[in-house]
Design a protein around this motif. Structure first.
Motif, PDB file in Angstrom:
ATOM      1  N   LYS A  73       0.598  -1.227  -0.040  1.00 42.88           N
ATOM      2  CA  LYS A  73      -0.065   0.212  -0.029  1.00 42.88           C
ATOM      3  C   LYS A  73       0.899   1.388   0.039  1.00 42.88           C
ATOM      4  CE  LYS A  73      -4.499  -1.347   1.753  1.00 42.88           C
ATOM      5  NZ  LYS A  73      -4.221  -2.547   1.092  1.00 42.88           N
ATOM      6  N   ASN A  74       2.220   1.125   0.684  1.00 45.97           N
ATOM      7  CA  ASN A  74       2.996   2.251   0.678  1.00 45.97           C
ATOM      8  C   ASN A  74       3.994   2.438  -0.443  1.00 45.97           C
ATOM      9  OD1 ASN A  74       3.821   4.672   1.985  1.00 45.97           O
ATOM     10  ND2 ASN A  74       4.884   3.470   3.677  1.00 45.97           N
ATOM     11  N   ILE A  75       3.706   2.568  -1.533  1.00 43.46           N
ATOM     12  CA  ILE A  75       4.599   2.597  -2.768  1.00 43.46           C
ATOM     13  C   ILE A  75       5.183   3.901  -2.918  1.00 43.46           C
ATOM     14  CG2 ILE A  75       4.666   2.053  -5.068  1.00 43.46           C
ATOM     15  CD1 ILE A  75       2.397   0.408  -4.652  1.00 43.46           C
ATOM     16  N   LYS A  76       6.516   3.871  -3.026  1.00 44.53           N
ATOM     17  CA  LYS A  76       7.462   5.107  -3.355  1.00 44.53           C
ATOM     18  C   LYS A  76       7.897   4.994  -4.663  1.00 44.53           C
ATOM     19  CE  LYS A  76       8.026   6.155   1.329  1.00 44.53           C
ATOM     20  NZ  LYS A  76       7.929   4.979   2.222  1.00 44.53           N
ATOM     21  N   VAL A  77       8.583   6.233  -5.332  1.00 46.01           N
ATOM     22  CA  VAL A  77       9.227   6.063  -6.313  1.00 46.01           C
ATOM     23  C   VAL A  77      10.571   5.671  -6.030  1.00 46.01           C
ATOM     24  CG1 VAL A  77      10.255   7.828  -8.088  1.00 46.01           C
ATOM     25  CG2 VAL A  77       8.142   8.101  -7.484  1.00 46.01           C
ATOM     26  N   GLY A  78      11.056   4.700  -7.147  1.00 45.81           N
ATOM     27  CA  GLY A  78      12.398   4.132  -6.864  1.00 45.81           C
ATOM     28  C   GLY A  78      12.130   2.823  -6.406  1.00 45.81           C
ATOM     29  N   GLN A  79      11.065   2.435  -5.777  1.00 41.85           N
ATOM     30  CA  GLN A  79      11.012   1.057  -5.228  1.00 41.85           C
ATOM     31  C   GLN A  79      10.851   0.251  -6.338  1.00 41.85           C
ATOM     32  OE1 GLN A  79       7.624   1.279  -2.616  1.00 41.85           O
ATOM     33  NE2 GLN A  79       7.533  -0.793  -2.050  1.00 41.85           N
ATOM     34  N   GLN A  80      11.444  -1.259  -6.234  1.00 45.98           N
ATOM     35  CA  GLN A  80      11.559  -2.081  -7.224  1.00 45.98           C
ATOM     36  C   GLN A  80      10.628  -3.542  -6.769  1.00 45.98           C
ATOM     37  OE1 GLN A  80      15.530  -3.505  -7.668  1.00 45.98           O
ATOM     38  NE2 GLN A  80      16.114  -1.352  -8.342  1.00 45.98           N
ATOM     39  N   PHE A  81       9.890  -3.908  -8.089  1.00 44.08           N
ATOM     40  CA  PHE A  81       9.018  -5.089  -7.993  1.00 44.08           C
ATOM     41  C   PHE A  81       9.575  -6.153  -8.835  1.00 44.08           C
ATOM     42  CE2 PHE A  81       6.271  -1.900  -6.314  1.00 44.08           C
ATOM     43  CZ  PHE A  81       5.513  -2.530  -5.220  1.00 44.08           C
ATOM     44  N   ARG A  82       9.357  -7.660  -8.551  1.00 41.76           N
ATOM     45  CA  ARG A  82       9.650  -8.403  -9.428  1.00 41.76           C
ATOM     46  C   ARG A  82       8.353  -8.973  -9.851  1.00 41.76           C
ATOM     47  NH1 ARG A  82      13.644 -11.562 -10.401  1.00 41.76           N
ATOM     48  NH2 ARG A  82      15.568 -11.252  -9.013  1.00 41.76           N
ATOM     49  N   GLY A  83       8.357  -8.896 -11.330  1.00 40.24           N
ATOM     50  CA  GLY A  83       7.105  -9.161 -12.058  1.00 40.24           C
ATOM     51  C   GLY A  83       7.368  -9.934 -13.306  1.00 40.24           C
ATOM     52  N   GLU A  84       6.338 -10.188 -14.008  1.00 43.11           N
ATOM     53  CA  GLU A  84       6.399 -11.046 -15.543  1.00 43.11           C
ATOM     54  C   GLU A  84       6.303 -10.008 -16.494  1.00 43.11           C
ATOM     55  OE1 GLU A  84       4.319 -14.639 -15.767  1.00 43.11           O
ATOM     56  OE2 GLU A  84       5.301 -15.685 -14.059  1.00 43.11           O
ATOM     57  N   ALA A  85       7.223 -10.071 -17.255  1.00 44.02           N
ATOM     58  CA  ALA A  85       6.815  -9.349 -18.559  1.00 44.02           C
ATOM     59  C   ALA A  85       5.797  -9.931 -19.379  1.00 44.02           C
ATOM     60  CB  ALA A  85       8.088  -9.054 -19.284  1.00 44.02           C
ATOM     61  N   HIS A  86       5.448  -9.371 -20.698  1.00 42.64           N
ATOM     62  CA  HIS A  86       4.454  -9.980 -21.516  1.00 42.64           C
ATOM     63  C   HIS A  86       4.675 -11.327 -22.048  1.00 42.64           C
ATOM     64  CE1 HIS A  86       2.622  -6.089 -21.425  1.00 42.64           C
ATOM     65  NE2 HIS A  86       3.629  -5.386 -21.884  1.00 42.64           N
ATOM     66  N   ASP A  87       6.040 -11.537 -22.264  1.00 42.36           N
ATOM     67  CA  ASP A  87       6.657 -12.735 -22.568  1.00 42.36           C
ATOM     68  C   ASP A  87       6.650 -13.742 -21.642  1.00 42.36           C
ATOM     69  OD1 ASP A  87       8.867 -11.957 -21.428  1.00 42.36           O
ATOM     70  OD2 ASP A  87      10.043 -11.754 -23.371  1.00 42.36           O
ATOM     71  N   GLY A  88       6.511 -13.206 -20.429  1.00 43.65           N
ATOM     72  CA  GLY A  88       6.575 -14.333 -19.420  1.00 43.65           C
ATOM     73  C   GLY A  88       7.920 -14.609 -18.613  1.00 43.65           C
ATOM     74  N   HIS A  89       8.902 -13.623 -18.996  1.00 44.68           N
ATOM     75  CA  HIS A  89      10.061 -13.924 -18.152  1.00 44.68           C
ATOM     76  C   HIS A  89      10.129 -12.787 -16.975  1.00 44.68           C
ATOM     77  CE1 HIS A  89      11.976 -11.165 -21.126  1.00 44.68           C
ATOM     78  NE2 HIS A  89      12.520 -10.632 -19.940  1.00 44.68           N
ATOM     79  N   HIS A  90      10.793 -13.170 -16.279  1.00 43.22           N
ATOM     80  CA  HIS A  90      10.979 -12.399 -14.976  1.00 43.22           C
ATOM     81  C   HIS A  90      11.842 -10.872 -15.451  1.00 43.22           C
ATOM     82  CE1 HIS A  90       9.094 -14.812 -12.056  1.00 43.22           C
ATOM     83  NE2 HIS A  90       9.329 -15.742 -12.723  1.00 43.22           N
ATOM     84  N   GLN A  91      11.270  -9.940 -14.593  1.00 38.75           N
ATOM     85  CA  GLN A  91      11.760  -8.759 -14.857  1.00 38.75           C
ATOM     86  C   GLN A  91      11.504  -7.703 -13.497  1.00 38.75           C
ATOM     87  OE1 GLN A  91      11.478  -8.291 -18.484  1.00 38.75           O
ATOM     88  NE2 GLN A  91      12.886  -6.576 -18.463  1.00 38.75           N
ATOM     89  N   VAL A  92      12.573  -6.858 -13.493  1.00 39.14           N
ATOM     90  CA  VAL A  92      12.306  -6.212 -12.453  1.00 39.14           C
ATOM     91  C   VAL A  92      11.859  -4.840 -12.902  1.00 39.14           C
ATOM     92  CG1 VAL A  92      13.607  -4.827 -10.616  1.00 39.14           C
ATOM     93  CG2 VAL A  92      14.404  -7.238 -10.995  1.00 39.14           C
ATOM     94  N   PHE A  93      10.664  -4.433 -11.968  1.00 36.14           N
ATOM     95  CA  PHE A  93       9.931  -3.133 -12.517  1.00 36.14           C
ATOM     96  C   PHE A  93      10.352  -2.056 -11.366  1.00 36.14           C
ATOM     97  CE2 PHE A  93       7.721  -6.321 -14.871  1.00 36.14           C
ATOM     98  CZ  PHE A  93       7.539  -5.795 -15.929  1.00 36.14           C
ATOM     99  N   VAL A  94      10.788  -1.025 -11.988  1.00 40.46           N
ATOM    100  CA  VAL A  94      10.802   0.256 -10.922  1.00 40.46           C
ATOM    101  C   VAL A  94       9.662   1.181 -10.980  1.00 40.46           C
ATOM    102  CG1 VAL A  94      12.480   2.091 -10.317  1.00 40.46           C
ATOM    103  CG2 VAL A  94      13.361   0.148 -11.435  1.00 40.46           C
ATOM    104  N   VAL A  95       9.263   1.599  -9.786  1.00 43.60           N
ATOM    105  CA  VAL A  95       8.407   2.501  -9.687  1.00 43.60           C
ATOM    106  C   VAL A  95       8.940   4.074 -10.247  1.00 43.60           C
ATOM    107  CG1 VAL A  95       6.727   3.639  -8.185  1.00 43.60           C
ATOM    108  CG2 VAL A  95       7.057   1.432  -7.795  1.00 43.60           C
ATOM    109  N   THR A  96       8.290   4.355 -11.326  1.00 39.73           N
ATOM    110  CA  THR A  96       8.875   5.617 -11.693  1.00 39.73           C
ATOM    111  C   THR A  96       7.926   6.820 -11.430  1.00 39.73           C
ATOM    112  OG1 THR A  96       7.675   5.272 -13.851  1.00 39.73           O
ATOM    113  CG2 THR A  96      10.016   4.750 -13.421  1.00 39.73           C
ATOM    114  N   ALA A  97       6.540   6.617 -11.059  1.00 41.97           N
ATOM    115  CA  ALA A  97       5.468   7.707 -10.752  1.00 41.97           C
ATOM    116  C   ALA A  97       4.417   7.165  -9.815  1.00 41.97           C
ATOM    117  CB  ALA A  97       4.921   8.381 -11.916  1.00 41.97           C
TER     118      ALA A  97
END
Ligand code: ZN
Length: 158
Positions: free
Chosen positions: A84-108
């Motif tokens: 719930k407490n998301i800040k710019v710069g925080q990172q999440f692991r997720g899946e890209a459209h093609d299914g491979h793992h990707q790190v996503f960075v919060v930009t806004a």
């Protein structure tokens, strides 16, 4: 020739000559040849170097961290994210459209939405590496079985 484990020091600069990263004063980077542990445009240039050799390597974005991919930028409803407490710069692991793992960075972050960017921070940039080869040795059976190099201080995993 047998597969080798190579260690090297590097200083990474962007187009304007600004230093982005450097291994100086830290441990050298160690990789297993052919295992995809470092970017392809750098590995191909390190192949012919011997201990102590220095080289300046220019790597195009496509041979480095890839071109910037706008499909990896996504906006999500805050309710879809686990925290719930998301800040710019925080990172999440997720899946890209093609299914491979990707790190996503919060930009806004807005009241309702969060923008995530799955591009590597250096995607889309032409890079210059100043490298010095530190050591080259034969890979151990264990390293070949694992598909990566083990550090000088024994077994460690990323
Ligand atoms: Zn291992």
């Amino acid at each position: 020739m047998s597969t080798q484990v190579v260690s090297f020091h590097y200083t990474l600069k962007d187009k304007s000559g600004k230093v982005l990263e450097s291994s100086e004063g830290a441990a050298p980077v160690v990789y297993l040849e052919g295992a995809g542990q470092i970017i392809p445009g750098l590995e191909s240039e390190l192949t012919g170097l011997k201990k102590g050799d220095k080289k300046t390597v220019n790597v195009k974005a496509k041979d480095g961290y890839g071109e910037h991919d706008s499909s990896l930028i996504m906006t999500m409803d805050k309710s879809e994210l686990p925290s719930k407490n998301i800040k710019v710069g925080q990172q999440f692991r997720g899946e890209a459209h093609d299914g491979h793992h990707q790190v996503f960075v919060v930009t806004a972050v807005t009241d309702k939405e969060v923008t995530l960017d799955g591009n590597h921070p250096l995607a889309g940039q032409d890079l210059t590496f100043e490298v010095q080869l530190v050591e080259r040795r034969e890979a151990t059976k264990e390293e070949l079985a694992h598909g990566h190099a083990h550090g000088p201080d024994g077994h460690h995993h990323h």
